[in-house]
Motif scaffolding. Sequence first.
Motif, PDB file in Angstrom:
ATOM      1  N   ARG A  78       0.809  -1.219   0.000  1.00  0.00           N
ATOM      2  CA  ARG A  78       0.000   0.000   0.000  1.00  0.00           C
ATOM      3  C   ARG A  78       0.842   1.269   0.000  1.00  0.00           C
ATOM      4  O   ARG A  78       0.325   2.361  -0.213  1.00  0.00           O
ATOM      5  N   LEU A  79       2.163   1.100   0.191  1.00  0.00           N
ATOM      6  CA  LEU A  79       3.087   2.221   0.033  1.00  0.00           C
ATOM      7  C   LEU A  79       3.718   2.245  -1.363  1.00  0.00           C
ATOM      8  O   LEU A  79       4.548   3.106  -1.643  1.00  0.00           O
ATOM      9  N   GLY A  80       3.338   1.268  -2.215  1.00  0.00           N
ATOM     10  CA  GLY A  80       3.794   1.336  -3.598  1.00  0.00           C
ATOM     11  C   GLY A  80       4.774   0.276  -4.022  1.00  0.00           C
ATOM     12  O   GLY A  80       5.482   0.453  -5.019  1.00  0.00           O
ATOM     13  N   LEU A  81       4.838  -0.853  -3.300  1.00  0.00           N
ATOM     14  CA  LEU A  81       5.732  -1.940  -3.685  1.00  0.00           C
ATOM     15  C   LEU A  81       4.892  -3.120  -4.176  1.00  0.00           C
ATOM     16  O   LEU A  81       4.141  -3.729  -3.415  1.00  0.00           O
ATOM     17  N   GLY A  82       5.006  -3.442  -5.463  1.00  0.00           N
ATOM     18  CA  GLY A  82       4.277  -4.558  -6.052  1.00  0.00           C
ATOM     19  C   GLY A  82       5.218  -5.681  -6.428  1.00  0.00           C
ATOM     20  O   GLY A  82       6.414  -5.466  -6.618  1.00  0.00           O
ATOM     21  N   ARG A  83       4.656  -6.897  -6.530  1.00  0.00           N
ATOM     22  CA  ARG A  83       5.495  -8.041  -6.882  1.00  0.00           C
ATOM     23  C   ARG A  83       4.727  -9.018  -7.760  1.00  0.00           C
ATOM     24  O   ARG A  83       3.566  -9.323  -7.498  1.00  0.00           O
ATOM     25  N   ALA A  84       5.405  -9.505  -8.800  1.00  0.00           N
ATOM     26  CA  ALA A  84       4.897 -10.592  -9.636  1.00  0.00           C
ATOM     27  C   ALA A  84       5.811 -11.791  -9.448  1.00  0.00           C
ATOM     28  O   ALA A  84       7.038 -11.664  -9.522  1.00  0.00           O
ATOM     29  N   PHE A  85       5.220 -12.964  -9.214  1.00  0.00           N
ATOM     30  CA  PHE A  85       5.982 -14.148  -8.859  1.00  0.00           C
ATOM     31  C   PHE A  85       6.282 -15.024 -10.076  1.00  0.00           C
ATOM     32  O   PHE A  85       5.569 -14.983 -11.086  1.00  0.00           O
ATOM     33  N   GLN A  86       7.342 -15.828  -9.957  1.00  0.00           N
ATOM     34  CA  GLN A  86       7.712 -16.765 -11.022  1.00  0.00           C
ATOM     35  C   GLN A  86       6.624 -17.815 -11.222  1.00  0.00           C
ATOM     36  O   GLN A  86       6.233 -18.121 -12.348  1.00  0.00           O
ATOM     37  N   ILE A  87       6.138 -18.386 -10.134  1.00  0.00           N
ATOM     38  CA  ILE A  87       5.063 -19.366 -10.196  1.00  0.00           C
ATOM     39  C   ILE A  87       3.762 -18.623  -9.948  1.00  0.00           C
ATOM     40  O   ILE A  87       3.490 -18.173  -8.823  1.00  0.00           O
ATOM     41  N   VAL A  88       2.970 -18.461 -10.993  1.00  0.00           N
ATOM     42  CA  VAL A  88       1.764 -17.638 -10.894  1.00  0.00           C
ATOM     43  C   VAL A  88       0.648 -18.444 -10.243  1.00  0.00           C
ATOM     44  O   VAL A  88       0.478 -19.634 -10.499  1.00  0.00           O
ATOM     45  N   ARG A  89      -0.123 -17.776  -9.404  1.00  0.00           N
ATOM     46  CA  ARG A  89      -1.233 -18.430  -8.717  1.00  0.00           C
ATOM     47  C   ARG A  89      -2.454 -17.508  -8.742  1.00  0.00           C
ATOM     48  O   ARG A  89      -2.827 -16.929  -7.713  1.00  0.00           O
ATOM     49  N   PRO A  90      -3.067 -17.352  -9.911  1.00  0.00           N
ATOM     50  CA  PRO A  90      -4.299 -16.565  -9.958  1.00  0.00           C
ATOM     51  C   PRO A  90      -5.445 -17.324  -9.285  1.00  0.00           C
ATOM     52  O   PRO A  90      -5.313 -18.512  -8.958  1.00  0.00           O
ATOM     53  N   PHE A  91      -6.543 -16.640  -9.076  1.00  0.00           N
ATOM     54  CA  PHE A  91      -7.748 -17.318  -8.631  1.00  0.00           C
ATOM     55  C   PHE A  91      -8.320 -18.055  -9.840  1.00  0.00           C
ATOM     56  O   PHE A  91      -8.878 -17.426 -10.742  1.00  0.00           O
ATOM     57  N   PRO A  92      -8.174 -19.384  -9.905  1.00  0.00           N
ATOM     58  CA  PRO A  92      -8.388 -20.096 -11.166  1.00  0.00           C
ATOM     59  C   PRO A  92      -9.816 -20.058 -11.694  1.00  0.00           C
ATOM     60  O   PRO A  92     -10.031 -20.049 -12.911  1.00  0.00           O
ATOM     61  N   GLU A  93     -10.806 -20.028 -10.817  1.00  0.00           N
ATOM     62  CA  GLU A  93     -12.197 -20.062 -11.270  1.00  0.00           C
ATOM     63  C   GLU A  93     -12.744 -18.672 -11.579  1.00  0.00           C
ATOM     64  O   GLU A  93     -13.821 -18.543 -12.161  1.00  0.00           O
ATOM     65  N   MET A  94     -12.000 -17.653 -11.187  1.00  0.00           N
ATOM     66  CA  MET A  94     -12.432 -16.292 -11.476  1.00  0.00           C
ATOM     67  C   MET A  94     -11.968 -15.883 -12.865  1.00  0.00           C
ATOM     68  O   MET A  94     -11.002 -16.434 -13.399  1.00  0.00           O
TER      69      MET A  94
END
Length: 245
Positions: A78-94
């Motif tokens: 919430r202070l502006g630090l985002g991260r994208a991971f190597q192994i992606v884990r989206p909400f699969p049914e959404m």
Amino acid sequence: MTPVLRAEQLSKRFGGLQAVQGVSFSVAPGEILAVIGPNGAGKTTLLNLLSGLYRPSAGRLFLGDRDVTSLSVEGRCRLGLGRAFQIVRPFPEMTVHENVTVGALFGTPGTRLHDARAQAWTLLERTGLIAHAEKAAHDLTLLQDKRLEVARALATRPRLLLLDEVMAGLRPTEAQEAVALVRSVRDSGVSVLFIEHIMPVVRDLADRVIVMDQGQVLAEGPYHDVTQDPRVVSAYLGTPLTEVT
């Protein structure tokens, strides 16, 4: 100019293993910084320290002028630090759109659902996923999954985006598409710090490169300089890189 992020003597010990030791560096506004090194060098541990998944055994971390060493993952986000991971884990049914909407709601407390949905549409356009907006996340290809991971991270409105080997598993043409996406992220005003093993990607993207080995910074500088450094050649590359295709 105040750095977006500044690490001072960050260290992390797991029992008898010193995974990261005395690492100091900063990320400037608008910079793309690469972190490379052999397996086990401490790169992902470093990202976990930056994002708040691990607390350092020693050292301090700043986002802008604020000391965030003891701040949670959520607080740093919430202070502006985002991260994208190597192994992606989206909400699969959404759906893809719903996944990005969740990121927008999470990143800025108090965001209205209508505004989060609108922001998600904009990010799907930017990341090339607009045609897949209503598709369930589990139906995406690997490249589309990687794009979704970046879109979800961008939905939190970061000033700095951490990328952990987001090119892993991509074909060369797909990797080049991903390179273009990361460039567009920087062009939108977001600084980027990324871990990568694919040296042509590092060459094409990085303004500056940090090389880690055995938990420490071995070398730092422009791509050409660090890939000619004898210490880097010995520890990681095996041979100087003059032209990488």
